[in-house]
Design a protein around this motif. Structure first.
Motif, PDB file in Angstrom:
ATOM      1  N   ASP A 255       0.811  -1.215   0.000  1.00 61.37           N
ATOM      2  CA  ASP A 255       0.000   0.000   0.000  1.00 61.37           C
ATOM      3  C   ASP A 255       0.846   1.267   0.000  1.00 61.37           C
ATOM      4  O   ASP A 255       0.405   2.319  -0.513  1.00 61.37           O
ATOM      5  N   LEU A 256       2.041   1.217   0.575  1.00 64.42           N
ATOM      6  CA  LEU A 256       2.878   2.413   0.676  1.00 64.42           C
ATOM      7  C   LEU A 256       3.670   2.694  -0.599  1.00 64.42           C
ATOM      8  O   LEU A 256       4.087   3.847  -0.829  1.00 64.42           O
ATOM      9  N   ARG A 257       3.884   1.676  -1.407  1.00 62.72           N
ATOM     10  CA  ARG A 257       4.689   1.890  -2.607  1.00 62.72           C
ATOM     11  C   ARG A 257       4.001   2.852  -3.584  1.00 62.72           C
ATOM     12  O   ARG A 257       4.666   3.700  -4.222  1.00 62.72           O
ATOM     13  N   THR A 258       2.696   2.756  -3.726  1.00 58.81           N
ATOM     14  CA  THR A 258       1.984   3.609  -4.690  1.00 58.81           C
ATOM     15  C   THR A 258       2.085   5.087  -4.335  1.00 58.81           C
ATOM     16  O   THR A 258       2.487   5.906  -5.174  1.00 58.81           O
ATOM     17  N   PRO A 259       1.724   5.506  -3.093  1.00 60.10           N
ATOM     18  CA  PRO A 259       1.871   6.947  -2.788  1.00 60.10           C
ATOM     19  C   PRO A 259       3.313   7.424  -2.829  1.00 60.10           C
ATOM     20  O   PRO A 259       3.584   8.570  -3.205  1.00 60.10           O
ATOM     21  N   LEU A 260       4.256   6.582  -2.446  1.00 63.09           N
ATOM     22  CA  LEU A 260       5.660   6.983  -2.497  1.00 63.09           C
ATOM     23  C   LEU A 260       6.109   7.186  -3.938  1.00 63.09           C
ATOM     24  O   LEU A 260       6.893   8.110  -4.246  1.00 63.09           O
ATOM     25  N   SER A 261       5.639   6.348  -4.847  1.00 59.53           N
ATOM     26  CA  SER A 261       5.980   6.522  -6.267  1.00 59.53           C
ATOM     27  C   SER A 261       5.406   7.829  -6.798  1.00 59.53           C
ATOM     28  O   SER A 261       6.069   8.563  -7.571  1.00 59.53           O
ATOM     29  N   ILE A 262       4.174   8.155  -6.373  1.00 58.84           N
ATOM     30  CA  ILE A 262       3.555   9.417  -6.813  1.00 58.84           C
ATOM     31  C   ILE A 262       4.324  10.608  -6.263  1.00 58.84           C
ATOM     32  O   ILE A 262       4.613  11.591  -6.979  1.00 58.84           O
ATOM     33  N   MET A 263       4.681  10.526  -4.979  1.00 54.73           N
ATOM     34  CA  MET A 263       5.439  11.612  -4.350  1.00 54.73           C
ATOM     35  C   MET A 263       6.798  11.780  -5.032  1.00 54.73           C
ATOM     36  O   MET A 263       7.266  12.916  -5.255  1.00 54.73           O
ATOM     37  N   ASN A 264       7.440  10.663  -5.345  1.00 53.12           N
ATOM     38  CA  ASN A 264       8.732  10.726  -6.007  1.00 53.12           C
ATOM     39  C   ASN A 264       8.608  11.383  -7.384  1.00 53.12           C
ATOM     40  O   ASN A 264       9.498  12.143  -7.812  1.00 53.12           O
ATOM     41  N   GLY A 265       7.515  11.115  -8.090  1.00 53.69           N
ATOM     42  CA  GLY A 265       7.286  11.747  -9.397  1.00 53.69           C
ATOM     43  C   GLY A 265       7.119  13.251  -9.275  1.00 53.69           C
ATOM     44  O   GLY A 265       7.651  14.027 -10.082  1.00 53.69           O
ATOM     45  N   HIS A 266       6.367  13.687  -8.271  1.00 55.39           N
ATOM     46  CA  HIS A 266       6.164  15.123  -8.066  1.00 55.39           C
ATOM     47  C   HIS A 266       7.466  15.799  -7.638  1.00 55.39           C
ATOM     48  O   HIS A 266       7.731  16.956  -8.063  1.00 55.39           O
ATOM     49  N   ILE A 267       8.296  15.141  -6.828  1.00 56.64           N
ATOM     50  CA  ILE A 267       9.589  15.705  -6.436  1.00 56.64           C
ATOM     51  C   ILE A 267      10.461  15.901  -7.676  1.00 56.64           C
ATOM     52  O   ILE A 267      11.122  16.933  -7.845  1.00 56.64           O
ATOM     53  N   HIS A 268      10.457  14.891  -8.568  1.00 55.67           N
ATOM     54  CA  HIS A 268      11.240  15.001  -9.798  1.00 55.67           C
ATOM     55  C   HIS A 268      10.738  16.155 -10.663  1.00 55.67           C
ATOM     56  O   HIS A 268      11.529  16.886 -11.288  1.00 55.67           O
TER      57      HIS A 268
END
Length: 447
Positions: A255-268
């Motif tokens: 469950d945590l991988r999906t929001p972390l991937s989204i957050m990582n995309g926005h940081i990039h």
């Protein structure tokens, strides 16, 4: 019956065994020999009967002439090897059938008695009676070898003495055997309980004991069974909780991988803009935390799979120095960027039977710990050494040591994964840590 009661009975028996056995065996012994003893009166004579018969015989000679009396005394052959003396009142020896003594001298009564005592010692029995004849009177002595003087009981004692010793020995042996039997059975029960308490790698919880007696040891066995029940319940509860925890970790990781991937995309995406310095610093911190959370999720997933034994392992003989060099090449720019002094010495070659991917994961976790928790020392050393005929791998830093908490300390899952992987590959790690740094040594397990 309680063990304490049995023990007290044995103590009482040990105190009474000697007097009771001695008296009891003697009583039974005399009863038996009275029934077994059957002796001829021509061989053995009772002293009381000899005295009574001698008095009667002397009385039958009273008031006779001296010559008749001496003739009758010489003809007495009632007792074998007997010696007869007749001493006059004034000490004159009137008659004697002693073959080896010159009786020409005169005797008084006291000197004759003393002489008889010295002469016979303990080998003769002597009795006397006063003989009053028609012409002379005095004491008539009868002396008989002691070998002919025994009662039926006395002779029985002599012939059946072996039975007495056997009876006494049997009685004491029986007591010793019963005592040994009591203590040996008690010891066996305690040893059996000790064996039940000792667990092995195939049985973490001991099995229950069979309660045979309701004594003190039986109560202890009952308490032991209660403890086993509690351990089983606790173990089942622990297994259930571990299963729930693993499922929770697996679900959280997913469950945590999906929001972390989204957050990582926005940081990039934000990094593409021209941001102010303080905003850029904030974005950098957020990015570090996202990376840390991603690594933590990976460790949690790996820990769950490892603990369940579901992570595949392909062990083969591997050149460890080559794997270490390959890992250091990947980590070298990272350490160099952080200003670390890197000391590498891999002159001693190592070949271990390991899974190469697992071993790379172990090195990554250990080097990552140095970068995260020992960055203050700005030093990392990786080298191979010979210790006690064994080549080992050492990773050393100059941080503040593991005993001091780090700002980036986690739950220690990374080191737990390292331990589990090393364990399954028959390796182990030894840690020496202090204020001047930490040294981790990896080496094969000792057999």
């Amino acid at each position: 019956m309680k063990l304490s009661t049995k023990y007290i009975i044995i103590i009482l028996l040990s105190i009474l065994i000697f007097p009771v056995s001695f008296l009891g065996v003697n009583f039974l012994y005399y009863l038996v020999i009275m029934q077994l003893a059957d002796f001829s009166p021509e061989e053995y004579y009772a002293p009381e009967e000899i005295e009574e018969t001698w008095v009667q015989e002397i009385q039958s000679l009273e008031e006779r002439a001296t010559q008749d009396i001496t003739s009758s005394l010489r003809d007495v052959d009632r007792y074998p090897e007997s010696v007869i003396f007749w001493v006059k009142d004034n000490g004159q020896l009137l008659m004697s059938n002693h073959p080896s003594k010159d009786w020409s001298e005169e005797w008084n009564v006291s000197s004759l008695i003393r002489h008889l005592e010295e002469d016979r010692g303990e080998e003769y029995f002597t009795t006397s009676a006063y003989l009053e004849g028609a012409e002379d009177s005095g004491y008539a002595f009868l002396q008989i070898p002691s070998s002919y003087l025994e009662t039926n009981i006395g002779v029985g004692q002599y012939q059946y003495s072996t039975i007495w010793f056997i009876a006494i020995g049997s009685f004491w042996f029986l007591f010793i055997y019963i005592s040994w039997l009591f203590f040996n059975r008690t010891r066996k029960r305690l040893v059996r309980m000790q064996e039940k308490m000792e667990t092995n790698e195939n049985q973490l919880i001991p099995s229950k004991m069979k309660i045979e007696k309701d004594d003190e040891i039986g109560q202890l066995e009952h308490s032991f069974n209660q403890m086993v029940n509690q351990l089983n319940e606790s173990h089942e509860k622990e297994k259930h909780e571990a299963m729930i925890r693993k499922r929770l970790i697996s679900s959280l990781s997913h469950d945590l991988r999906t929001p972390l991937s989204i957050m990582n995309g926005h940081i990039h995406k934000l990094n593409q803009y021209d941001l102010k310095d303080d905003m850029a610093e904030s974005i950098h911190v957020i990015n570090e935390k996202i990376v840390f959370l991603s690594e933590l999720i990976d460790n949690l997933s790996s820990f769950t799979v490892l603990s369940e034994g579901k992570l595949p392992m392909n062990k083969r003989q591997t050149d460890i120095t080559g794997v270490v060099r390959s890992s250091l090449i990947a980590w070298y720019p990272v350490f160099e960027e952080q200003g670390f002094e890197i000391d590498v010495d891999l002159q001693e070659s190592i070949s271990w039977n390991v899974d190469e991917m697992w071993f790379r994961r172990i090195l990554d976790n250990l080097l990552q710990n140095v970068l995260r928790h020992a960055a203050g020392g700005k030093y990392v050393s990786v080298r191979t050494e010979n210790e006690k005929e064994t080549t080992v791998l050492k990773i050393q830093d100059r941080g503040e040591g593991m005993q001091k908490p780090s700002k980036k300390s986690g739950a220690g899952i990374g080191l737990s994964i390292v331990d589990m992987m090393l364990e399954q590959m028959d390796l182990e790690k030894r840690i020496f840590t202090g204020t001047s740094g930490t040294t981790i040594t990896i080496l094969p397990k000792e057999n």
